[in-house]
Design an enzyme around this catalytic site. Structure first.
Site, short mmCIF file in Angstrom:
data_model
loop_
_atom_site.label_atom_id
_atom_site.label_comp_id
_atom_site.label_asym_id
_atom_site.label_seq_id
_atom_site.Cartn_x
_atom_site.Cartn_y
_atom_site.Cartn_z
N LEU B 129 0.85 -1.19 0.00
CA LEU B 129 0.00 0.00 0.00
C LEU B 129 0.89 1.25 0.00
O LEU B 129 1.88 1.31 0.72
CB LEU B 129 -0.90 -0.01 1.25
CG LEU B 129 -2.05 1.01 1.22
CD1 LEU B 129 -3.07 0.64 0.14
CD2 LEU B 129 -2.74 1.08 2.58
N ASP B 130 0.50 2.21 -0.83
CA ASP B 130 1.22 3.48 -0.90
C ASP B 130 0.41 4.51 -0.12
O ASP B 130 -0.78 4.69 -0.39
CB ASP B 130 1.37 3.93 -2.35
CG ASP B 130 2.09 2.88 -3.20
OD1 ASP B 130 2.89 2.13 -2.63
OD2 ASP B 130 1.84 2.82 -4.41
N VAL B 131 1.05 5.18 0.81
CA VAL B 131 0.33 6.14 1.65
C VAL B 131 1.01 7.50 1.53
O VAL B 131 2.24 7.60 1.56
CB VAL B 131 0.28 5.67 3.12
CG1 VAL B 131 -0.34 6.73 4.01
CG2 VAL B 131 -0.51 4.37 3.22
N ARG B 144 -1.32 4.21 -7.53
CA ARG B 144 -0.38 4.35 -8.65
C ARG B 144 -1.12 4.23 -9.98
O ARG B 144 -0.72 4.80 -10.96
CB ARG B 144 0.65 3.23 -8.63
CG ARG B 144 1.64 3.35 -7.51
CD ARG B 144 2.74 2.31 -7.73
NE ARG B 144 3.27 1.90 -6.43
CZ ARG B 144 4.52 1.58 -6.22
NH1 ARG B 144 5.38 1.58 -7.20
NH2 ARG B 144 4.93 1.22 -5.03
N ASN B 172 4.49 1.77 1.87
CA ASN B 172 5.36 2.77 1.23
C ASN B 172 4.93 4.17 1.63
O ASN B 172 3.76 4.53 1.46
CB ASN B 172 5.20 2.70 -0.29
CG ASN B 172 5.56 1.36 -0.87
OD1 ASN B 172 6.72 0.97 -0.85
ND2 ASN B 172 4.57 0.63 -1.35
#
Lengths: 206, 253
Positions: B129-131, B144, B172
């Site tokens: 997971l991108d935070v 993304r 991330n």
């Protein structure tokens, strides 16, 4: 040295084949137990559940020919991860009997609540080698290996334990007797330590 | 005792290795096979390769390339990018990949994680997971690929992935990506709190001390991008990895 890998289920066989090549041997996945005779050693590899592993061995007709090799005492056999657990009598993970070549039971890993320890025991751990053996060096240099497992083998005979790794309690990292050895970790994913182990396995004569 | 893992995170774009800054401005850093060979020689704990273009362009993983990666890796290899089906995951495992990393397809439908975990075990499937930090300091999911915005709170997305069988979480920090200015330890703290599976924290490492801080904040493993591929103020490309004894000394309690 020519290693047979029974193609019993989808597992990470490619990595095992790779490391044997790097260690100077050749390995082939075999579909038919009759082919076993053409090889001078056997690796039982695989990931997945205990009962699934045993049913794959049974459905493929592997149990009787492998049993003959194990009891014959001449052909080195190495179990990796689930393959090591299958060498034992039984597992908490399933209801089917194992191959039973090593008098050991496979139990669920217990960790103290609040200890911060997790199950599966996953990652790099150092091992303590308990006795001289054909596959792991005993020169005292620290050895580390990559582990991923939620169950561990407990041997009846302490002399069958080759190495342990500490995860709250000492877990059996390697076991064996006569021509049958098993490692709970993944030598094929353990850099030069796994490579050294594989080289020793290829040189081992029973 | 188990060691905290330090994992080089490599980004793929059109078959080449790139490094981004805050998820933008990909800079070409070289041939991936060469880099992987060097990391293998340096005995890294594990390696993560993420194809940052695959999902965005609706492409499948580049199996031929990944098979070459796996052939060079005598350590666990995790691959992410463009995986949408159990069959694709199975094909990757057969090539010698240990773990698959799911993001876009999981955000759309968490049952993919469940289906991979049921078949191959939780240890084989990671959710990433991108935070990103908002203007007011709040943190939210950053996507993304795909145009849909994510309205669920980031932490509940993680819990949902774990509930569906994800064996590890890769977290991330978008604002730290490529900066080498330190990790978002508050994010790591919130992400690891009560998390029953290992957390791999990524984004911002620029020193050994940063790795230690992430571990102290609750990370089981730390992913490193820029710091392992760039050297010096002008960001010359140089592949590095700390020596084993340095990491042991750093992470001793």
């Amino acid at each position: 040295m020519h290693v047979a890998i029974p193609a019993i289920q989808c597992g990470n066989f490619a990595s095992v084949v790779n490391i044997i090549a790097k260690a100077g041997g050749t390995a082939r996945l075999i579909e038919d137990p009759k082919e076993l005779e053409a090889f001078d050693r056997v690796i039982l590899a695989g990931v997945g559940a205990f009962d699934f592993g045993m049913s794959c061995l049974e459905d493929g007709g592997w149990i009787e020919p492998l049993d003959r090799l194990a009891r014959g005492g001449r052909v080195p056999i190495l179990g990796i991860c689930l393959g090591m657990q299958l060498l034992c009598r039984r597992s908490d993970e399933g209801v089917r009997p194992g191959l039973g070549w090593i008098p050991a039971d496979v139990l669920r890993i217990d960790v103290e609540p609040g200890s911060g320890l997790k199950v599966p025991h996953m990652g790099w751990n150092t091992v303590k080698v308990m006795r001289p053996n054909p596959i792991m060096p005993t020169d005292g240099e620290e050895q580390r290996y990559y582990f991923v497992h939620s169950f561990h083998a407990v041997c009846d005979e302490p002399s069958d334990v080759i190495a342990t790794a500490l995860h709250g309690q000492p877990l059996t990292a390697a076991l064996g007797r006569a021509n049958v050895m098993g490692v709970q970790f993944h030598p094929e994913k353990s850099h030069r330590f796994g490579l050294a182990l594989m080289r020793r396995f290829l040189e081992w004569t029973c | 005792m188990l060691k905290h893992r330090v994992i080089p995170c490599l980004l793929l774009k059109e078959g080449g290795l790139v490094k981004t800054t805050r998820f933008s401005d990909p800079v070409y850093v070289g041939d991936p096979i060469n880099a992987i060979r060097i990391f293998n020689d340096k005995e890294v704990d594990e390696l993560m390769v993420l194809d940052i273009e695959a999902s965005r362009s609706g492409r499948e993983p580049d199996y031929g390339l990944i098979e070459q990666f796996a052939g060079e890796c005598f350590m666990p290899l995790c691959y992410g990018g463009g995986i949408r089906t159990v069959e694709q995951a199975q094909r990757l495992f057969a090539l010698g990949v240990e773990k698959v990393c799911i993001q876009s397809a999981g955000l759309a439908d968490m049952s993919l994680i469940r289906r991979i975990a049921d078949r191959f075990g939780s240890q084989s499937v990671l959710f990433s997971l991108d935070v990103k930090k908002g203007l007011l300091g709040g943190r939210a999911v950053h996507r993304r690929s795909g145009s849909r915005t994510e309205s669920r709170p980031w932490r509940s997305v993680i819990d949902e992935a774990v509930g569906n069988g994800a064996g590890e979480i890769v977290l991330n920090a978008v604002d730290r990506d490529g900066t080498m200015k330190g990790m978002d330890t508050e994010l790591i703290r919130q992400g690891s709190q009560g998390l029953p599976v290992p957390l791999v924290a990524v984004g911002g490492v620029g020193s050994l001390a940063d790795i230690r801080k992430a571990v102290d904040a609750g990370a089981s493993a730390v992913g490193v991008g820029a710091w392992f591929v760039f050297y010096g103020p002008h960001r010359a490309v140089l592949i590095t990895y700390p020596r084993y004894d340095e990491l042991v000394a750093l992470l001793e309690t």
